[in-house]
Design an enzyme around this catalytic site. Structure first.
Site, PDB file in Angstrom:
ATOM      1  N   ILE A 712     -12.286  -0.068  -5.494  1.00 51.94           N
ATOM      2  CA  ILE A 712     -12.859   0.743  -6.634  1.00 51.94           C
ATOM      3  C   ILE A 712     -12.861  -0.518  -7.990  1.00 51.94           C
ATOM      4  O   ILE A 712     -12.974  -0.159  -9.053  1.00 51.94           O
ATOM      5  CB  ILE A 712     -11.944   1.836  -7.192  1.00 51.94           C
ATOM      6  CG1 ILE A 712     -10.514   1.836  -7.115  1.00 51.94           C
ATOM      7  CG2 ILE A 712     -12.712   2.852  -6.177  1.00 51.94           C
ATOM      8  CD1 ILE A 712      -9.786   2.915  -7.380  1.00 51.94           C
ATOM      9  N   GLY A 713     -11.927  -1.696  -7.850  1.00 50.63           N
ATOM     10  CA  GLY A 713     -11.758  -2.511  -8.692  1.00 50.63           C
ATOM     11  C   GLY A 713     -10.970  -3.609  -8.354  1.00 50.63           C
ATOM     12  O   GLY A 713     -10.192  -3.701  -7.337  1.00 50.63           O
ATOM     13  N   SER A 714     -10.738  -4.478  -9.355  1.00 56.92           N
ATOM     14  CA  SER A 714      -9.896  -5.666  -9.203  1.00 56.92           C
ATOM     15  C   SER A 714      -8.890  -5.723 -10.206  1.00 56.92           C
ATOM     16  O   SER A 714      -9.549  -4.870 -11.417  1.00 56.92           O
ATOM     17  CB  SER A 714     -10.591  -7.115  -9.266  1.00 56.92           C
ATOM     18  OG  SER A 714     -11.452  -7.383 -10.179  1.00 56.92           O
ATOM     19  N   PHE A 717      -3.848 -10.305 -10.230  1.00 60.08           N
ATOM     20  CA  PHE A 717      -3.219 -10.465  -8.935  1.00 60.08           C
ATOM     21  C   PHE A 717      -3.689  -9.697  -7.790  1.00 60.08           C
ATOM     22  O   PHE A 717      -2.888  -9.509  -6.868  1.00 60.08           O
ATOM     23  CB  PHE A 717      -1.527 -10.537  -9.222  1.00 60.08           C
ATOM     24  CG  PHE A 717      -1.068 -11.395 -10.307  1.00 60.08           C
ATOM     25  CD1 PHE A 717      -0.717 -10.920 -11.465  1.00 60.08           C
ATOM     26  CD2 PHE A 717      -0.926 -12.741  -9.999  1.00 60.08           C
ATOM     27  CE1 PHE A 717      -0.221 -11.562 -12.573  1.00 60.08           C
ATOM     28  CE2 PHE A 717      -0.670 -13.694 -11.411  1.00 60.08           C
ATOM     29  CZ  PHE A 717      -0.179 -12.850 -12.425  1.00 60.08           C
ATOM     30  N   GLY A 718      -4.624  -8.914  -8.017  1.00 66.07           N
ATOM     31  CA  GLY A 718      -4.877  -8.301  -6.693  1.00 66.07           C
ATOM     32  C   GLY A 718      -6.355  -7.281  -6.926  1.00 66.07           C
ATOM     33  O   GLY A 718      -7.222  -7.364  -7.696  1.00 66.07           O
ATOM     34  N   LYS A 735      -3.102  -0.351  -5.444  1.00 60.54           N
ATOM     35  CA  LYS A 735      -2.928  -1.513  -6.080  1.00 60.54           C
ATOM     36  C   LYS A 735      -2.470  -2.610  -4.987  1.00 60.54           C
ATOM     37  O   LYS A 735      -1.208  -2.568  -4.889  1.00 60.54           O
ATOM     38  CB  LYS A 735      -2.421  -1.739  -7.396  1.00 60.54           C
ATOM     39  CG  LYS A 735      -2.494  -3.102  -7.865  1.00 60.54           C
ATOM     40  CD  LYS A 735      -1.716  -3.046  -9.341  1.00 60.54           C
ATOM     41  CE  LYS A 735      -1.651  -4.606  -9.921  1.00 60.54           C
ATOM     42  NZ  LYS A 735      -1.096  -4.532 -11.225  1.00 60.54           N
ATOM     43  N   ASP A 841      -0.963  -7.292 -22.045  1.00 58.87           N
ATOM     44  CA  ASP A 841      -2.313  -7.699 -21.405  1.00 58.87           C
ATOM     45  C   ASP A 841      -3.086  -6.281 -21.780  1.00 58.87           C
ATOM     46  O   ASP A 841      -3.698  -5.853 -20.853  1.00 58.87           O
ATOM     47  CB  ASP A 841      -2.316  -7.775 -19.871  1.00 58.87           C
ATOM     48  CG  ASP A 841      -3.547  -8.402 -19.292  1.00 58.87           C
ATOM     49  OD1 ASP A 841      -4.408  -8.947 -20.142  1.00 58.87           O
ATOM     50  OD2 ASP A 841      -3.713  -8.372 -18.261  1.00 58.87           O
TER      51      ASP A 841
END
Length: 1022
Positions: A712-714, A717-718, A735, A841
């Site tokens: 479903i996404g990035s 770091f992963g 995650k 972030d």
């Protein structure tokens, strides 16, 4: 018609020549010609009108004398036009230039054309004018300087137009001018010296773009009773001489940039004050206690920067009706913060009290003696203790808001005595016990908010007695039992019915069909079962229907075909069987459909919403098939017998192969079980042991082997997958850290440390973690979070072509709520955690939206704890990689400055600007030093609507408004514009270069709540 008139007068002269003296004949002819020119002027005015909504000009013809035409007044002696009064007649057209250029209407003393839709410019050179009223039109251009020739002018009202330029200094020569209203235009420049306007009593110039300061000459206008210049760019200190203007009754300068401290003797030098509003400036210091001397004071509005204690002497103001002290720095968070309420009991005329201010302590029992209140706002504080049973004494209340405090205990049954209440907001507290049945006695209730508490027991059937209820939210409590039939059938509900995230059981009563006017129904995440009633088809206004995470079974009823207006339908994680209804493909407004994790079978429709694979979720229905590759389901069996046999063979073989593979995995897991436990880092496990950790095998199964279908996404770091883990019946987000990437292991440790002791409704909630070995004996680390069905804010603001869900657009209220949610989360991290945390972030991709579009801040991989510890020493010399993302990172980080809450404020400011402009900080238009901050700052406020996200405007301002509701549409647009100006000002203030000049998150949260309440109030009035 107007060109034939002179010939009739010639005939009149001929027939009368022998009967009248020559002088009399000449005078008659002259008056006739003058009258004719007045008529020509009026007919020309009529011809310029393209719409006459109420037929005001219909009788403007030769059938009657023009002095008898509607809206026309004439002098008795000369039969000349003295007044043109057509206010509120729905006229659409252009202001004829003849009014100013011709001398036909030389006797004109009054022009009243307000509340129409006239374009053009302001008339000029009408020297006899005494009153000019052109409010609420669309007039453009400058204010003509030669209005100064109208020496008799007493009132100039140009409010709510599109006038530009400066206020002409020549106006100061109008010595008879008593009222000047220039509000709601696009004027610029400074306020000119107006000290010569000795007759001026009232000046209005709010909601323009005036700059500079208040001229000292204002103090020479000794008759001045009203100054209203709010919502401009005015700055500086208020001239001290102005506070000696004893005639002043109304002083409204809100939403500017004035600064300084109010003089302590203001209540003595301004004894006639009636209204005093200074919200939204940069004032500081205490509220002067001398206000208590102004016996006639009716309104006091002090939001924003005042501090100290609220003076108890305000209790002397017997005439006070409105007191707003919200959004300041009053109190010290102590138990005595609210003691001043004891004195306010003496304000027997008090009707409205706003106190959203982070006051702490227990609410004094004396507040129940404020029996004249019609509005009480105690929301967004830190008030603790229980709600006094004496609240039932406030029988005049129309609005009671105690949302988002720390109230405990039960809701007193006496609250049912408040028979006039229309809005009751108790959400976001820690209330327990049952919902009192006496709430059903409040028959006038329009909104009831009880969500986000710990209420328990059944839903009282008495809540079904409401006749005017439009919104009811009982979500996120511990309610159980069945849904009362009478309650679910409240036909008045139109806005929202929220029953989600509780433990309600039983079936949905067939009375649900009475919700014919309801727009949104949420019953998700309960224990409801049975078949959906066929009467659902009667809910013809439904746009959002959420039934997921229950135990409904049977087929999806055919009656839903009547719900043509559905935009979002979620039936996932139930036990529905049968086929996917073909009629769903015909719903032209359906933009999201989730029917995953059911027992549906057969072929999936291929039209309508099913053409957009990103808008449809079908996984977990193993019997479904399709011809659409993007839906990632098995192909439907071919009608060719040979191919069918081949397909059947595969159907038999695949389970056998899968079983053998599973046995092999079990063997590998058993073989390496002991070594896996030894390989886990002791330091890591010490931080993670608070979670009930899951194994790699659990996560492998939950995601079908980490397949792309569940990706479903990035993130930093992963990558993130969705799935269902054992012993947890809800979908989760997993995650998975890419440990080959430098810093990933450290990021995992940082995130565990940051998340282990924080809990907030707007933070992405962690469920468990995994630090283990995969099947190939490689190190594996993952965190498991709550699943956010609506994805990230990034995808809503900037959807990619291959994943766009239409309409991926957020309306104004949704954006405001998201901004508030994020600000609340950041305020918690900065000011309310046991150890302050800097996120570092913050950006749209790290803001996740749940099913209710509530925002949750996530991804703490770059977070920094401000308190150093032996177990987790923060690295002050972090590499550039872990300082954030380009465009969102505070500029001081680039020169090696340490992480601080000011850096998060900068990131928030950029996010806020992006949320309302639709522009990313890395947009290609930003180059050569030009950035998103400058883009917004230079457009405020004149060009603000030019930089707003077009999708936002298309949501809020309909192009289909007809002529009969243009006034309402214009008002709505102005409300939206005002709101956006205020929000973007916050974004600009947060993203300043100097860290010390940026707003703090607690101030941001309070101001955004004020803006949201203001726009919601305007919408409610509409």
């Amino acid at each position: 018609m107007s060109f034939k008139a002179p010939f009739s007068y010639i005939l009149l002269f001929r027939t009368s020549f022998l009967l009248l003296p020559t002088s009399h004949l000449f005078a008659t002819a002259t008056n006739a010609l003058r009258n004719d020119t007045d008529q020509i002027a009026l007919i020309t005015f009529k011809d310029k009108m393209v719409i006459d909504s109420f037929g005001a000009l219909r009788s403007w013809n030769n059938s009657i004398h023009f002095c008898q035409w509607p809206g026309i007044s004439c002098s008795t002696r000369h039969e000349r036009v003295t007044a043109l009064d057509l206010s509120g007649q729905g006229l659409v057209g252009t202001m004829p230039p003849f009014i100013g250029n011709l001398t036909f209407l030389t006797f004109l003393q009054l022009i009243n054309l307000q509340d129409n839709r006239l374009q053009g410019t302001i008339p000029q050179d009408l020297f006899r004018l005494e009153f000019v009223k052109l409010t609420n039109n669309s007039l453009e251009g400058d204010i003509p300087a030669n209005l100064s020739h109208c020496s008799e002018l007493r009132a100039l009202d140009l409010k709510r137009n599109a006038l530009t330029g400066r206020i002409p200094a020549e106006i100061s020569s109008l010595t008879k001018l008593a009222e000047l209203n220039l509000s709601l235009n696009y004027l610029t420049g400074e306020i000119p010296p107006l000290g010569n306007l000795s007759a001026l009593t009232r000046i209005f110039a709010s909601y323009t773009s005036l700059q500079g300061s208040i001229p000292c000459s204002f103090s020479r206008m000794s008759r001045l009773t009203l100054i209203a210049i709010g919502a401009n760019k005015l700055s500086g200190k208020i001239p001290s001489s102005l506070f000696n203007l004893s005639s002043l009754a109304t002083f409204s300068i809100a939403a500017n940039q004035f600064e300084g401290i109010l003089p302590p003797d203001i209540g003595i030098t301004l004894p006639n004050l009636f209204q005093f509003g200074v919200a939204g400036n940069k004032f500081s210091g205490p509220i002067p206690s001398s206000f208590s001397n102004v016996s006639g004071l009716v309104l006091l509005d002090f939001p924003d920067n005042f501090s100290g204690q609220v003076p108890s002497s305000l209790g002397n103001l017997k005439s006070l009706q409105w007191l707003n002290i919200g959004g300041n720095h009053f109190g010290n968070g102590g138990a005595n913060d609210l003691d001043f309420i004891d004195a306010l009991v003496n304000c027997t005329s008090l009707e409205r009290l706003g106190m959203y201010n982070q006051f702490a302590g227990v609410l004094p029992n004396s507040f129940v003696n404020l029996t004249g209140l019609i509005e009480l706002d105690l929301g967004d504080n830190q008030i603790s203790g229980s709600i006094s049973a004496g609240v039932g004494n406030l029988i005049s209340l129309y609005t009671l808001r105690m949302s988002r405090n720390r109230l405990t205990g039960s809701i007193p049954t006496s609250i049912g005595k408040l028979r006039k209440i229309q809005k009751l907001l108790l959400d976001g507290n820690q209330l327990t016990g049952r919902i009192p049945a006496t709430l059903g006695n409040i028959t006038q209730l329009a909104e009831l908010h009880l969500a986000n508490n710990s209420l328990e027991g059944d839903i009282p059937s008495t809540l079904g007695d409401y006749q005017y209820l439009q919104l009811l939210d009982l979500s996120q409590n511990n309610l159980n039992g069945s849904i009362p039939a009478k309650f679910i059938g409240l036909s008045s509900l139109s806005m929202y019915l929220g029953l989600s995230r509780s433990s309600l059981t039983g079936s949905l009563p067939f009375q649900v069909g009475n919700l014919k006017n309801l727009g949104r129904l949420d019953v998700l995440m309960n224990k409801l079962f049975g078949k959906l009633p066929a009467t659902f088809g009667d809910c013809s206004s439904l746009e959002y229907l959420y039934l997921q995470d229950n135990f409904f079974h049977g087929t999806i009823p055919s009656s839903l075909v009547a719900l043509k207006g559905l935009q979002d339908l979620d039936l996932s994680n139930n036990n529905f069987s049968g086929t996917v209804p073909e009629y769903l493909a015909s719903f032209q407004f359906l933009r999201r459909l989730n029917i995953s994790i059911n027992d549906l079978a057969g072929e999936v429709p291929t039209k309508g919403v099913f053409r957009n694979a990103s808008a449809v979720s079908l996984f977990g229905n193993i019997k479904l098939c399709t011809e659409i590759d993007e839906l990632q389901l098995p192909k439907c069996a071919s009608k060719n017998p040979a191919k069918h046999q081949k397909s059947l063979a595969f159907t038999i073989l695949i389970p056998i192969i899968g079983t053998l593979g599973l046995l092999h995995l079990v063997y590998v897991l058993v073989f390496y079980r002991r070594k896996k436990a030894k390989s886990i880092s002791p330091s890591s496990s010490s931080r993670e042991d608070q979670y009930n950790k899951v194994s790699y095998k659990d996560l492998f199964r939950a995601t079908d082997g980490f397949t792309s279908a569940n990706l479903i996404g990035s993130c930093s770091f992963g990558r993130v997958f969705k799935g269902k883990i054992p012993h947890h019946d809800k979908t989760v987000a997993i995650k998975v850290f890419d440990l080959h990437e430098r810093g990933a292991s450290k990021s995992f440790a940082v995130e565990c440390e940051a998340l282990k002791n924080i809990r907030h409704r707007n933070l992405h909630k962690i469920i468990t973690c995994c630090s283990s070995m995969d099947f190939e004996r490689k190190e594996f680390k993952a965190l498991v979070f709550e699943f956010m069905p609506n994805g990230s804010l990034e995808k809503w603001l900037h959807p990619k072509a291959d994943e766009e869900i239409q309409p991926r657009s957020l309306n104004l209220i949704q954006r405001l709520k998201i901004a508030i949610n994020v600000a609340s989360a950041m305020n918690y991290l900065h000011h309310e955690c046991h150890v302050p945390i800097i996120h570092r972030d913050l950006k749209p991709s790290n803001v996740l939206l749940d099913v209710d579009m509530i925002a949750h801040v996530g991804d703490f991989g770059l977070a920094k704890l401000l308190l150093k510890t032996k177990e987790f020493p923060p690295n002050q010399n972090s590499s550039a990689r872990i300082k954030g993302s380009i465009g969102y990172t505070a500029p001081e980080y680039g020169i090696g400055k340490k992480a601080s809450i000011h850096g998060d404020a900068y990131s928030y400011g950029i996010l806020l600007l992006e949320l309302f402009t639709g522009k990313t900080p890395t947009d290609e238009v930003f180059k050569d030093g030009w950035n998103l901050h400058d883009f917004a700052r230079t457009a405020l406020p004149e060009r603000v609507m030019e930089i707003v996200d077009p999708l936002l405007l298309s949501q809020e301002i309909s192009p289909k408004d007809g002529s009969d509701n243009t006034k309402k549409s214009s008002q709505k647009r102005e409300n939206i514009q005002e709101c956006i100006i205020l929000v973007l000002n916050i974004g600009v203030a947060c993203s300043r270069i100097s860290p010390g000049e940026r707003m703090k998150m607690d101030d941001i949260t309070r101001v955004l709540h004020l803006i949201r309440d203001k726009i919601l109030g305007a919408q409610h009035q509409d």
